[in-house]
Design an enzyme around this catalytic site. Structure first.
Site, short mmCIF file in Angstrom:
data_model
loop_
_atom_site.label_atom_id
_atom_site.label_comp_id
_atom_site.label_asym_id
_atom_site.label_seq_id
_atom_site.Cartn_x
_atom_site.Cartn_y
_atom_site.Cartn_z
N PHE A 42 0.86 -1.19 0.00
CA PHE A 42 0.00 0.00 0.00
C PHE A 42 0.89 1.24 0.00
CE2 PHE A 42 -2.64 3.38 1.64
CZ PHE A 42 -3.85 3.14 1.00
N CYS A 58 12.17 1.21 -5.39
CA CYS A 58 13.14 1.07 -6.47
C CYS A 58 12.51 1.30 -7.83
CB CYS A 58 13.78 -0.33 -6.39
SG CYS A 58 14.82 -0.73 -7.79
N CYS A 63 15.62 3.75 -7.69
CA CYS A 63 16.70 3.38 -8.62
C CYS A 63 16.33 3.55 -10.10
CB CYS A 63 17.08 1.92 -8.44
SG CYS A 63 16.84 1.23 -6.81
N LYS A 66 15.37 7.17 -11.32
CA LYS A 66 16.62 7.93 -11.13
C LYS A 66 17.64 7.61 -12.23
CE LYS A 66 19.92 6.08 -9.33
NZ LYS A 66 20.27 5.93 -7.94
N TYR A 198 23.43 10.61 -1.19
CA TYR A 198 23.53 10.21 -2.60
C TYR A 198 22.29 10.60 -3.39
CZ TYR A 198 20.65 5.93 -2.51
OH TYR A 198 19.61 5.04 -2.44
N GLU A 202 22.54 12.92 -6.68
CA GLU A 202 22.12 12.34 -7.97
C GLU A 202 21.06 13.21 -8.63
OE1 GLU A 202 22.95 7.59 -7.18
OE2 GLU A 202 20.92 8.35 -6.91
N PRO A 251 18.11 25.23 5.91
CA PRO A 251 16.97 26.06 5.52
C PRO A 251 16.19 26.50 6.76
CG PRO A 251 16.45 23.76 5.18
CD PRO A 251 17.87 23.79 5.67
N HIS A 465 42.58 -3.01 -22.44
CA HIS A 465 42.97 -1.68 -22.90
C HIS A 465 42.23 -1.32 -24.17
CE1 HIS A 465 45.63 1.74 -23.02
NE2 HIS A 465 45.96 1.46 -24.26
N GLU A 470 40.68 -0.79 -16.27
CA GLU A 470 42.06 -1.27 -16.21
C GLU A 470 42.92 -0.42 -15.27
OE1 GLU A 470 44.74 -0.84 -19.61
OE2 GLU A 470 43.53 0.83 -20.38
P1 FAD Z 1 10.42 -0.61 -0.60
O1 FAD Z 1 10.90 -0.88 -1.97
O2 FAD Z 1 10.33 0.81 -0.18
O3 FAD Z 1 9.00 -1.31 -0.50
C1 FAD Z 1 8.18 -1.20 0.64
C2 FAD Z 1 6.73 -1.21 0.20
O4 FAD Z 1 5.90 -1.41 1.32
C3 FAD Z 1 6.30 0.12 -0.39
O5 FAD Z 1 5.55 -0.07 -1.56
C4 FAD Z 1 5.44 0.74 0.71
O6 FAD Z 1 4.50 1.66 0.24
C5 FAD Z 1 4.80 -0.52 1.28
N1 FAD Z 1 4.28 -0.35 2.63
C6 FAD Z 1 4.75 0.42 3.64
N2 FAD Z 1 4.03 0.26 4.76
C7 FAD Z 1 3.06 -0.64 4.46
C8 FAD Z 1 2.01 -1.23 5.20
N3 FAD Z 1 1.81 -0.93 6.50
N4 FAD Z 1 1.19 -2.10 4.57
C9 FAD Z 1 1.38 -2.42 3.26
N5 FAD Z 1 2.39 -1.90 2.51
C10 FAD Z 1 3.21 -1.02 3.11
N6 FAD Z 1 19.04 1.32 -4.33
C11 FAD Z 1 19.96 0.74 -5.16
O7 FAD Z 1 20.35 -0.40 -4.93
N7 FAD Z 1 20.45 1.43 -6.24
C12 FAD Z 1 20.05 2.67 -6.55
O8 FAD Z 1 20.52 3.26 -7.54
C13 FAD Z 1 19.07 3.29 -5.73
N8 FAD Z 1 18.61 4.52 -6.01
C14 FAD Z 1 17.63 5.08 -5.24
C15 FAD Z 1 17.15 6.34 -5.58
C16 FAD Z 1 16.18 6.94 -4.83
C17 FAD Z 1 15.68 8.29 -5.23
C18 FAD Z 1 15.66 6.25 -3.69
C19 FAD Z 1 14.58 6.88 -2.86
C20 FAD Z 1 16.12 4.99 -3.35
C21 FAD Z 1 17.11 4.40 -4.12
N9 FAD Z 1 17.62 3.13 -3.81
C22 FAD Z 1 18.59 2.57 -4.60
C23 FAD Z 1 17.18 2.41 -2.60
C24 FAD Z 1 16.17 1.31 -2.94
O9 FAD Z 1 15.11 1.86 -3.66
C25 FAD Z 1 15.70 0.67 -1.64
O10 FAD Z 1 16.81 0.19 -0.93
C26 FAD Z 1 14.73 -0.49 -1.89
O11 FAD Z 1 13.64 -0.11 -2.65
C27 FAD Z 1 14.27 -1.06 -0.53
O12 FAD Z 1 13.36 -2.10 -0.74
P2 FAD Z 1 12.34 -2.53 0.41
O13 FAD Z 1 11.70 -3.76 -0.09
O14 FAD Z 1 13.03 -2.54 1.70
O15 FAD Z 1 11.30 -1.33 0.50
#
Ligand code: FAD
Length: 492
Positions: A42, A58, A63, A66, A198, A202, A251, A465, A470
């Site tokens: 959700f 992600c 990810c 981005k 980061y 980015e 800020p 190369h 490298e």
């Molecule tokens: P999430 O992917 O956040 O999933 C959790 C889900 O649970 C969400 O959909 C949330 O809404 C849902 N949820 C929350 N509470 C509840 C509830 N009570 N009931 C039901 N559903 C719920 N990582 C990389 O490896 N490489 C990258 O380049 C990278 N770039 C990133 C760029 C940005 C801008 C951001 C914000 C993150 C980036 N990350 C990157 C980090 C990566 O996205 C996270 O580490 C990863 O998505 C974590 O996965 P997760 O399963 O822990 O949580």
């Protein structure tokens, strides 16, 4: 650990709360090993109203969008470089924000759809509901038109996190976060990016590449948690490209002017001086908060620590049948592949008799700034803290990527270093790379480092190369020697 499905009279063997990287991998792996699984996901809309589908951070707001926007910025740069390589390029080319956002969002929607189909095909029950514990074996799922009570033998909490807003006037009303940026329905224009982690860097990087005017506001240091020499080189490379950094600055308030633009007041934390500037967009990138609040963890007896959940080496919380993976766990890298592997390995331990645990050490990562930075293993400062300065040797060198010569791109910040054991077998503890395609470069070295890479092995590895990867095989100058680490020639 013996498989646990089928015990007790529960609706499911496993309920996964959170359908992001960690939750989905865990749910799918558990089903593959015979468990009856439901996965709840959700998304609460942002204050601006932005929301998205299944798949988690992600895919929707992390990810993937981005990297696509970073790629869009790199392509713009490449088009301009193409002229130097003899292409007849119209030098008036400019990006179209709305076309870019549409393309990015279309891709995301297709991934959302594929994810739902995949869950259906694999027989994971997907429930679009907000989960909260009633007791340690029961959750209530808030659905669009009602509520559903679900029981399970085992729970995996994989709820991830969301961006924080600062507690200052106007922050929530007028500011946005990365959760809004990738679907913003208007050009960001002159953007104040608050935060130099980061995500902030980015976003500032691709906004600049797309022709906007980002400014980065830094409270204390850039890229906290990363090697600070590399972090400062990343920032310097961004400044060289025309991205200003407001250092030691916080800020104070955001106000909307009559012309719709945003007046931001800010303070220098060292001098106390207050200043202001006007921006089109203010982007908060000041950190992320774990989504523990809606879970009613008290009802299940699960303890939290600073908006996160502490787990043991098997991702078990303080309640033995409740686990947690991904960004929600305390003190581990917040990265998609970490969440995915931890989720998968947990499911195998629960349902496939596996004993393999997640190894959170030496996880490679990349910062997708205009000049990318990737690393694996220890930072120089952490290696010194752990082993003492006398026991550490740092090999380093600047280098000149071949592809930078013709367009005369700045090579000033292209730099690699290896942090290693000084004596004995000269084990490599950390590798750091600043330059093009950093993630592609460091991924293979990460496997080598995890396999016990030593400096003699690195130096006996024949390079490919001409590549930038490298450069790791050409490292010969130590910091201790004081010799000049700038290169004389590209080919000897
Ligand atoms: P999430 O992917 O956040 O999933 C959790 C889900 O649970 C969400 O959909 C949330 O809404 C849902 N949820 C929350 N509470 C509840 C509830 N009570 N009931 C039901 N559903 C719920 N990582 C990389 O490896 N490489 C990258 O380049 C990278 N770039 C990133 C760029 C940005 C801008 C951001 C914000 C993150 C980036 N990350 C990157 C980090 C990566 O996205 C996270 O580490 C990863 O998505 C974590 O996965 P997760 O399963 O822990 O949580």
């Amino acid at each position: 650990m013996a498989p646990v499905q089928g015990k007790g009279n529960y609706d499911y063997d496993l309920v996964v709360i959170g359908g992001g990287s960690g939750g989905l991998s865990c749910a799918k792996e558990a089903v593959a090993h015979g468990a009856r699984v439901a996965c709840l996901d959700f998304v609460k809309p942002t204050p601006l109203g932005t929301k998205w589908g299944v798949g988690g951070t992600c895919v929707n707001v992390g990810c993937i969008p981005k990297k696509l926007m970073h790629q869009a910025a790199l392509l713009g740069e490449a088009v301009h470089e193409a002229a130097a390589y003899g292409w007849n390029v119209d030098d008036k080319i400019k990006p179209d924000w709305s076309k870019l956002v549409t393309a990015v969002q279309n891709h995301i929607k297709s991934v959302n759809w594929v994810t739902r189909v995949d869950l259906r095909d694999k027989k994971v029950e997907y429930i679009n509901g907000l989960g909260s514990f009633v007791d340690s074996h029961t959750i209530s799922a808030k659905l669009k038109g009602g509520e559903r009570t679900i029981t399970a033998q085992t729970f995996v909490i994989a709820v991830g996190g969301r961006p924080r807003y600062p507690n200052i006037p106007g922050a929530v009303e007028y500011g946005i976060t990365s959760d809004d940026l990738f679907s913003l329905d208007h050009e960001p224009g002159k953007t104040l990016v608050v935060g130099a982690g980061y995500i902030g860097l980015e976003c500032a990087g691709f906004l600049k590449g797309l022709g906007y005017e980002p400014t980065v506001m830094v409270r204390s240091i850039v890229l906290r948690g990363f090697d600070q020499q590399m972090a400062n080189l990343v920032a310097a490379a961004m400044e060289e490209r025309g991205i200003p950094f407001l250092r030691k600055t916080v800020p104070l308030s955001v106000e909307k002017q009559s012309d719709g633009r945003l007046l931001v007041k800010y303070e220098n934390t060292e001098t106390g001086e207050v200043d202001s500037d006007v921006f089109d967009t203010v982007l908060w990138a000041i950190g992320r908060k774990g989504l523990v609040d809606d879970l009613n963890l008290d009802n299940a007896g699960v303890l939290t620590h600073k908006d996160k959940i502490q787990v043991d080496c098997e991702e078990t919380t303080n309640v033995p049948h409740i686990y947690a993976v991904g960004d929600i766990i305390y003190g581990k890298p917040e990265l998609t592949p970490v969440a995915v592997l931890a989720g998968r390995l947990l499911a195998r331990r629960l349902y496939a008799d596996s004993e393999l645990r997640m190894d959170y050490v030496d996880v490679a990562t990349t910062v997708f700034t205009p000049l990318e930075y990737a690393c694996v293993g220890l930072s120089e400062e952490d290696a010194i803290k752990l082993y003492g300065a006398e026991e550490i040797e740092v090999f380093h060198g600047y280098y000149k990527p071949t592809e930078f010569f013709i367009p005369q791109k700045s090579v000033r910040y292209c730099y690699v270093k290896a942090v290693a054991q000084r004596n004995g077998e000269q084990r490599v503890y950390g590798l750091h790379y600043l330059g093009p395609v950093a993630g592609e470069v460091i991924q293979g070295f990460a496997a080598a480092l995890k396999s016990g890479l030593t400096i003699p092995t690195l130096m006996n590895t024949v390079g490919i190369h001409p590549t930038t990867a490298e450069e790791f095989t050409r490292l010969s100058i130590t910091k201790r020697s004081g010799l000049d680490p700038t290169p004389a020639s590209c080919c000897s």
